[in-house]
Design a protein around this motif. Structure first.
Motif, PDB file in Angstrom:
ATOM      1  N   ARG A  35      -5.527  50.949-106.461  1.00  0.00           N
ATOM      2  CA  ARG A  35      -4.871  52.023-107.215  1.00  0.00           C
ATOM      3  C   ARG A  35      -3.986  52.786-106.229  1.00  0.00           C
ATOM      4  NH1 ARG A  35      -7.935  53.261-112.186  1.00  0.00           N
ATOM      5  NH2 ARG A  35      -9.768  51.937-112.178  1.00  0.00           N
ATOM      6  N   PRO A  36      -2.749  52.324-106.044  1.00  0.00           N
ATOM      7  CA  PRO A  36      -1.867  52.977-105.078  1.00  0.00           C
ATOM      8  C   PRO A  36      -1.426  54.388-105.489  1.00  0.00           C
ATOM      9  CG  PRO A  36      -0.736  51.182-106.182  1.00  0.00           C
ATOM     10  CD  PRO A  36      -2.161  51.123-106.616  1.00  0.00           C
ATOM     11  N   SER A  37      -1.627  54.723-106.754  1.00  0.00           N
ATOM     12  CA  SER A  37      -1.357  56.083-107.229  1.00  0.00           C
ATOM     13  C   SER A  37      -2.253  56.334-108.439  1.00  0.00           C
ATOM     14  CB  SER A  37       0.122  56.249-107.605  1.00  0.00           C
ATOM     15  OG  SER A  37       0.375  55.705-108.877  1.00  0.00           O
ATOM     16  N   PRO A  38      -2.368  57.569-108.884  1.00  0.00           N
ATOM     17  CA  PRO A  38      -3.239  57.859-110.033  1.00  0.00           C
ATOM     18  C   PRO A  38      -2.843  57.133-111.325  1.00  0.00           C
ATOM     19  CG  PRO A  38      -2.692  59.882-108.876  1.00  0.00           C
ATOM     20  CD  PRO A  38      -1.835  58.798-108.282  1.00  0.00           C
ATOM     21  N   THR A  39      -1.588  56.699-111.436  1.00  0.00           N
ATOM     22  CA  THR A  39      -1.130  56.041-112.664  1.00  0.00           C
ATOM     23  C   THR A  39      -0.901  54.540-112.517  1.00  0.00           C
ATOM     24  OG1 THR A  39       1.172  56.554-112.134  1.00  0.00           O
ATOM     25  CG2 THR A  39      -0.032  58.162-113.493  1.00  0.00           C
ATOM     26  N   VAL A  40      -1.178  53.994-111.342  1.00  0.00           N
ATOM     27  CA  VAL A  40      -0.925  52.569-111.093  1.00  0.00           C
ATOM     28  C   VAL A  40      -2.206  51.874-110.651  1.00  0.00           C
ATOM     29  CG1 VAL A  40       0.349  50.902-109.669  1.00  0.00           C
ATOM     30  CG2 VAL A  40       1.486  52.972-110.474  1.00  0.00           C
ATOM     31  N   ARG A  41      -2.438  50.707-111.240  1.00  0.00           N
ATOM     32  CA  ARG A  41      -3.571  49.866-110.824  1.00  0.00           C
ATOM     33  C   ARG A  41      -3.096  48.429-110.794  1.00  0.00           C
ATOM     34  NH1 ARG A  41      -9.380  49.092-113.875  1.00  0.00           N
ATOM     35  NH2 ARG A  41     -10.365  47.777-112.287  1.00  0.00           N
ATOM     36  N   VAL A  42      -3.510  47.700-109.758  1.00  0.00           N
ATOM     37  CA  VAL A  42      -3.138  46.304-109.590  1.00  0.00           C
ATOM     38  C   VAL A  42      -4.395  45.509-109.233  1.00  0.00           C
ATOM     39  CG1 VAL A  42      -1.742  44.672-108.263  1.00  0.00           C
ATOM     40  CG2 VAL A  42      -0.834  46.946-108.789  1.00  0.00           C
ATOM     41  N   VAL A  43      -4.690  44.510-110.048  1.00  0.00           N
ATOM     42  CA  VAL A  43      -5.830  43.619-109.809  1.00  0.00           C
ATOM     43  C   VAL A  43      -5.284  42.208-109.666  1.00  0.00           C
ATOM     44  CG1 VAL A  43      -7.970  42.675-110.752  1.00  0.00           C
ATOM     45  CG2 VAL A  43      -7.397  45.089-111.134  1.00  0.00           C
ATOM     46  N   GLN A  44      -5.558  41.579-108.517  1.00  0.00           N
ATOM     47  CA  GLN A  44      -5.101  40.212-108.294  1.00  0.00           C
ATOM     48  C   GLN A  44      -6.308  39.291-108.251  1.00  0.00           C
ATOM     49  OE1 GLN A  44      -1.962  39.633-105.425  1.00  0.00           O
ATOM     50  NE2 GLN A  44      -2.732  37.593-104.891  1.00  0.00           N
ATOM     51  N   LEU A  45      -6.207  38.189-108.997  1.00  0.00           N
ATOM     52  CA  LEU A  45      -7.289  37.211-109.133  1.00  0.00           C
ATOM     53  C   LEU A  45      -6.735  35.811-108.909  1.00  0.00           C
ATOM     54  CD1 LEU A  45      -8.390  38.741-112.516  1.00  0.00           C
ATOM     55  CD2 LEU A  45      -9.685  39.001-110.411  1.00  0.00           C
ATOM     56  N   THR A  46      -7.540  34.946-108.287  1.00  0.00           N
ATOM     57  CA  THR A  46      -7.087  33.585-108.021  1.00  0.00           C
ATOM     58  C   THR A  46      -8.084  32.560-108.552  1.00  0.00           C
ATOM     59  OG1 THR A  46      -5.976  34.343-106.010  1.00  0.00           O
ATOM     60  CG2 THR A  46      -6.371  31.977-106.199  1.00  0.00           C
ATOM     61  N   PRO A  47      -7.596  31.579-109.321  1.00  0.00           N
ATOM     62  CA  PRO A  47      -8.477  30.503-109.780  1.00  0.00           C
ATOM     63  C   PRO A  47      -8.998  29.709-108.583  1.00  0.00           C
ATOM     64  CG  PRO A  47      -6.393  30.486-110.990  1.00  0.00           C
ATOM     65  CD  PRO A  47      -6.238  31.435-109.829  1.00  0.00           C
ATOM     66  N   PRO A  48     -10.217  29.177-108.679  1.00  0.00           N
ATOM     67  CA  PRO A  48     -10.758  28.386-107.571  1.00  0.00           C
ATOM     68  C   PRO A  48      -9.828  27.225-107.200  1.00  0.00           C
ATOM     69  CG  PRO A  48     -12.391  28.642-109.333  1.00  0.00           C
ATOM     70  CD  PRO A  48     -11.107  29.211-109.831  1.00  0.00           C
ATOM     71  N   GLY A  49      -9.518  27.105-105.930  1.00  0.00           N
ATOM     72  CA  GLY A  49      -8.695  26.008-105.438  1.00  0.00           C
ATOM     73  C   GLY A  49      -7.201  26.158-105.675  1.00  0.00           C
ATOM     74  N   SER A  50      -6.758  27.282-106.210  1.00  0.00           N
ATOM     75  CA  SER A  50      -5.352  27.453-106.561  1.00  0.00           C
ATOM     76  C   SER A  50      -4.584  28.201-105.475  1.00  0.00           C
ATOM     77  CB  SER A  50      -5.233  28.230-107.874  1.00  0.00           C
ATOM     78  OG  SER A  50      -3.877  28.387-108.231  1.00  0.00           O
ATOM     79  N   GLY A  51      -3.301  27.890-105.346  1.00  0.00           N
ATOM     80  CA  GLY A  51      -2.407  28.635-104.479  1.00  0.00           C
ATOM     81  C   GLY A  51      -1.640  29.693-105.252  1.00  0.00           C
ATOM     82  N   CYS A  52      -1.881  29.762-106.567  1.00  0.00           N
ATOM     83  CA  CYS A  52      -1.200  30.732-107.427  1.00  0.00           C
ATOM     84  C   CYS A  52      -2.240  31.665-108.029  1.00  0.00           C
ATOM     85  CB  CYS A  52      -0.439  30.009-108.526  1.00  0.00           C
ATOM     86  SG  CYS A  52       0.570  31.104-109.547  1.00  0.00           S
ATOM     87  N   SER A  53      -1.945  32.952-107.991  1.00  0.00           N
ATOM     88  CA  SER A  53      -2.844  33.974-108.518  1.00  0.00           C
ATOM     89  C   SER A  53      -2.260  34.587-109.776  1.00  0.00           C
ATOM     90  CB  SER A  53      -3.034  35.084-107.476  1.00  0.00           C
ATOM     91  OG  SER A  53      -3.537  34.566-106.273  1.00  0.00           O
TER      92      SER A  53
END
Length: 125
Positions: A35-53
């Motif tokens: 949460r870089p600011s009170p109004t922004v949230r970023v969640v990054q997830l990656t599938p197993p074995g993937s180079g793309c999230s």
């Protein structure tokens, strides 16, 4: 010059619900939840074995899309029957396996209705 596709925004209404689905049921790895600011949230997830999230985001106008509007993201697997069984065993509602001339597919959707497809391509590792 390489152009690597490594991050795809997935539009969701409830980040916590979506995060739980992708981590607990689908088995994606949680890369970060910031949460870089009170109004922004970023969640990054990656599938197993993937180079793309994937990224689930709130408060970023450049990533704003209607929740559930993403269609047909593909997860390529070596054994579709085993991958389908694994996801179904984790509570993911899976469609049947369709054989389209040797390439096999099975679909599911996240809680917002974004659609995903498992794809098995013979001979591809």
């Amino acid at each position: 010059m390489d152009f690597k596709l490594e991050l795809i925004p997935v539009p969701v209404a409830d980040i916590d619900r979506a995060k739980a689905f992708y981590v607990e049921q689908v088995g994606f790895h949680l890369d970060h939840d910031v949460r870089p600011s009170p109004t922004v949230r970023v969640v990054q997830l990656t599938p197993p074995g993937s180079g793309c999230s994937i990224v689930l985001a709130a408060g970023l106008a450049g990533l704003a899309m209607p929740a559930g509007s993403l269609r047909g993201l593909h997860l390529v697997v070596a054994d579709i029957a085993a991958a389908r069984a694994e996801l179904a065993g984790r509570g993911v509602a899976m469609g049947g396996i369709q054989d389209m001339g040797g390439i096999k597919f099975s679909a599911f959707q996240d809680p917002d209705g974004n659609t995903w497809t498992l794809q098995e391509i013979p001979g591809r590792k």
